[in-house]
Design an enzyme around this catalytic site. Structure first.
Site, short mmCIF file in Angstrom:
data_model
loop_
_atom_site.label_atom_id
_atom_site.label_comp_id
_atom_site.label_asym_id
_atom_site.label_seq_id
_atom_site.Cartn_x
_atom_site.Cartn_y
_atom_site.Cartn_z
N SER A 1 0.79 -1.17 -0.10
CA SER A 1 -0.16 -0.04 0.00
C SER A 1 0.93 1.22 0.20
CB SER A 1 -1.00 0.07 1.23
OG SER A 1 -0.13 0.22 2.23
N HIS B 1 1.15 4.19 6.86
CA HIS B 1 0.50 5.04 5.90
C HIS B 1 0.96 6.58 5.81
CE1 HIS B 1 -3.06 2.06 4.43
NE2 HIS B 1 -1.66 1.75 4.01
N ASP C 1 -8.13 6.25 4.37
CA ASP C 1 -8.21 4.84 5.30
C ASP C 1 -9.61 4.82 6.29
OD1 ASP C 1 -5.91 4.05 4.55
OD2 ASP C 1 -4.45 5.02 5.97
#
Length: 180
Positions: free
Chosen positions: A57, A96, A123
């Site tokens: 990701s 992230h 998210d």
């Protein structure tokens, strides 16, 4: 008889004092590793100073198998920083980037919204049900450095547990059978 036969003969020839010495050595190695981990936790201010990237990701910045070094300071988190966070109800931390920061006027606390660089949306679907922002207590640390590909060892041992047990057994035999 080969390697296995020599190893068995080596184990049979060990004396009690040698076995105890090797056991104490193994205990010292494990204890040293735990002390180093706790010291890193104190120095970095993070409950987990080192994490492995488990998904794609964050590509192309971080690839699966990269190891990230974390630090958690008192400075406010800002847009663009890469953070590692835990979500209520999930065991595995997520790596992230912060895409939005919301500062509460009444308390001055900062809430953040994150997104994987390689993901289409933010998210919020990963957060706990009804949660729109991450608070500071969700954040484990900020990424301050990385080692590419080194974390593959951890990923392989997690995905194929037999490799982990064989490796631990081989290392244990090596420690027990070493003569010095």
């Amino acid at each position: 008889m080969g390697f296995v036969g020599d190893t068995v003969d080596s184990i049979k020839s060990l004396q009690i004092r040698q076995v105890l010495t090797q056991g104490v050595s193994l205990g010292m190695i494990v204890t040293s590793a735990l002390i180093i981990w706790k010291a890193l936790m104190c120095i970095t201010g993070s409950e987990s100073p080192v994490v492995v990237v488990l998904s794609g990701s964050m590509e192309p910045g971080f690839k699966r198998g990269d190891i990230l070094f974390l630090h958690m300071s008192k400075d406010p988190i800002r847009t663009g920083e890469i953070v590692v966070f835990n979500v209520d109800g999930r065991e595995i931390p997520i790596v992230h980037r912060v895409i939005k920061v919301h500062e509460r006027g009444d308390t001055g606390e900062v809430d953040v919204l994150t997104k994987g660089d390689n993901n289409y949306g933010d998210d919020r679907l990963l957060y706990a049900h009804g949660q729109l922002w991450l608070q500071r207590h969700h954040i484990m640390g900020r990424a301050v450095g990385f080692l590419p590909y080194v974390g593959w060892v951890t990923i392989i041992m997690t995905e194929k547990p037999i490799i982990k047990y064989v490796l631990i057994g081989a290392l244990g035999l090596l420690v027990i059978t070493s003569k010095e």
